[in-house]
Enzyme design. Sequence first.
Site, short mmCIF file in Angstrom:
data_model
loop_
_atom_site.label_atom_id
_atom_site.label_comp_id
_atom_site.label_asym_id
_atom_site.label_seq_id
_atom_site.Cartn_x
_atom_site.Cartn_y
_atom_site.Cartn_z
N CYS A 266 -51.24 -44.38 -76.39
CA CYS A 266 -52.78 -44.65 -76.30
C CYS A 266 -52.97 -45.93 -77.06
CB CYS A 266 -53.41 -43.54 -76.95
SG CYS A 266 -53.12 -41.79 -76.20
N HIS B 8 -60.58 -44.77 -80.13
CA HIS B 8 -59.80 -44.06 -79.17
C HIS B 8 -60.72 -42.95 -78.96
CE1 HIS B 8 -56.95 -42.56 -76.50
NE2 HIS B 8 -56.32 -41.66 -77.41
N ASN C 168 -59.49 -38.07 -72.46
CA ASN C 168 -58.77 -39.00 -73.30
C ASN C 168 -58.12 -39.73 -72.17
OD1 ASN C 168 -56.56 -40.21 -74.27
ND2 ASN C 168 -56.08 -38.50 -75.71
N1 ACO Z 1 -59.15 -23.17 -73.75
C1 ACO Z 1 -59.21 -22.16 -74.50
N2 ACO Z 1 -58.53 -21.86 -75.53
C2 ACO Z 1 -57.66 -22.84 -76.03
C3 ACO Z 1 -57.34 -23.72 -75.30
C4 ACO Z 1 -58.12 -24.13 -74.17
N3 ACO Z 1 -58.09 -25.21 -73.48
N4 ACO Z 1 -56.15 -24.80 -76.03
C5 ACO Z 1 -55.81 -24.12 -77.14
N5 ACO Z 1 -56.56 -22.79 -76.94
C6 ACO Z 1 -56.51 -21.79 -78.16
C7 ACO Z 1 -55.16 -21.84 -78.74
O1 ACO Z 1 -54.18 -20.90 -77.73
C8 ACO Z 1 -55.39 -21.04 -79.95
O2 ACO Z 1 -55.58 -19.58 -79.76
P1 ACO Z 1 -54.72 -18.78 -81.08
O3 ACO Z 1 -55.73 -19.08 -82.08
O4 ACO Z 1 -55.08 -17.38 -80.40
O5 ACO Z 1 -53.49 -19.14 -81.18
C9 ACO Z 1 -56.93 -21.47 -80.20
O6 ACO Z 1 -57.35 -22.11 -79.07
C10 ACO Z 1 -56.87 -22.86 -81.14
O7 ACO Z 1 -55.89 -23.56 -80.93
P2 ACO Z 1 -55.38 -25.18 -81.68
O8 ACO Z 1 -54.50 -25.89 -81.11
O9 ACO Z 1 -55.46 -24.87 -83.19
O10 ACO Z 1 -56.85 -25.69 -81.34
P3 ACO Z 1 -57.38 -27.13 -81.94
O11 ACO Z 1 -58.63 -26.76 -82.75
O12 ACO Z 1 -56.53 -27.79 -82.63
O13 ACO Z 1 -57.71 -28.00 -80.66
C11 ACO Z 1 -56.77 -29.68 -79.40
C12 ACO Z 1 -56.71 -28.44 -79.79
C13 ACO Z 1 -57.86 -30.10 -78.80
C14 ACO Z 1 -55.65 -30.17 -78.61
C15 ACO Z 1 -56.63 -30.80 -80.80
O14 ACO Z 1 -55.60 -29.96 -81.64
C16 ACO Z 1 -56.76 -32.13 -80.47
O15 ACO Z 1 -57.61 -32.77 -80.24
N6 ACO Z 1 -55.54 -32.75 -81.08
C17 ACO Z 1 -55.49 -34.09 -80.88
C18 ACO Z 1 -54.90 -34.47 -79.47
C19 ACO Z 1 -54.90 -35.96 -79.32
O16 ACO Z 1 -55.77 -36.69 -79.78
N7 ACO Z 1 -53.82 -36.79 -78.59
C20 ACO Z 1 -54.09 -38.19 -78.60
C21 ACO Z 1 -52.63 -38.60 -78.37
S1 ACO Z 1 -52.34 -38.21 -76.58
C22 ACO Z 1 -51.32 -39.50 -76.00
O17 ACO Z 1 -51.01 -40.31 -76.73
C23 ACO Z 1 -51.06 -39.80 -74.54
#
Ligand code: ACO
Length: 335
Positions: A113, A253, A283
């Site tokens: 990214c 970003h 993203n």
């Molecule tokens: N829909 C419903 N529930 C979901 C989803 C979804 N799409 N995805 C995950 N969950 C659930 C999980 O299974 C989990 O359930 P559990 O508590 O029963 O285990 C719960 O939601 C919470 O999951 P987390 O992974 O802790 O959710 P979080 O609040 O961290 O959000 C997310 C996840 C959105 C991916 C976040 O961690 C994030 O934005 N991370 C950064 C990603 C990023 O910025 N990447 C950039 C670089 S990418 C690149 O370089 C190409």
Amino acid sequence: MRGSTISGLGRYVPKRIMTNAELEKFVDTTDEWIVSRTGIRERRIAEPDEASSDLAYEASKEALEDAGIRPDQIDLIIVGTATPDMLFPATACILQDRLGARRAGAFDVSAACSSWAYGAAVAHGYVASGQADTVLVVGAETLSKITNWKDRGTSVLFGDSAGAVVMTASEPGTGFLSFHLGSDGSGGSLIALPAGGSRLPASYETVERQQHYLTMNGREVFKFAVRCIPRAIEEAVKRAGLAIEDVDLFIPHQANIRIIDAAAERLGQPKEKFFVNVELYGNTSSASVPVALYEAVRAGRIKKGDVAVMVAFGGGLTWASCAIRWTMKTQTSRQ
Ligand code: ACO
């Protein structure tokens, strides 16, 4: 050393819009979860026969027209991408040919990214040192092609787009004021596309194990991003000889609204100073910052003389930030 600045902007987003409601039909998720956890409402998806260079071409044509530059005036083309058309030739070479930029050198930058921001830093070096007068820097992605549409942890996050800028020489003290690049390869496995390279060449087995799709540990990347963005912004501001209060607009970003809000809070800056369009595109990796910059300029959020700080982070792990004193007149007519 002379300075470098942005003298033309372009962007292209595929026509096809995929809403959260559409995602709900084939992956176990809800619009409510996606909006509350990420801020994303919809994203653009490239056609099956549309590759990153096709998006790059459209964005580049607009940027060249905006700058009043002909393709044969370009000295160098740099494409930042995590989704090149193929391993080689470089997407930049494919773009060079399509544009008819017959005088230009061309190469890709791979910093996930952060690729566009890394590319802009390289372009600045070429322009400021006098080795090039005109550089086209593009961030172009078709992440939909490497997304596992059954993985709800990643499929809801990404989208396709391209942003392009033309960089030319400027008076010292105008245009780009600073760059800061960083990496931490120890976190490489947090975001990866495991198969298809020399470590794990593509085979029936890698396809069966779905190793040709992007994998991500979202929770760990989230923590990294929240730490990294404020520090990278502070570094760009310091290197520019400015204070954080001097910055008129931050262009981060566009990965997750919660990451952007957390960065604003840590820096003690109002959220309104952070440009956000994540709700429209999700993203889009290396395209995200130049597309956001384009939209910020077209919306009149950056005016001549303003200071903007751009910041990217992503796989590698990598991060990059830069400060710019805007030199172009704002054109709001072409929104
Ligand atoms: N829909 C419903 N529930 C979901 C989803 C979804 N799409 N995805 C995950 N969950 C659930 C999980 O299974 C989990 O359930 P559990 O508590 O029963 O285990 C719960 O939601 C919470 O999951 P987390 O992974 O802790 O959710 P979080 O609040 O961290 O959000 C997310 C996840 C959105 C991916 C976040 O961690 C994030 O934005 N991370 C950064 C990603 C990023 O910025 N990447 C950039 C670089 S990418 C690149 O370089 C190409």
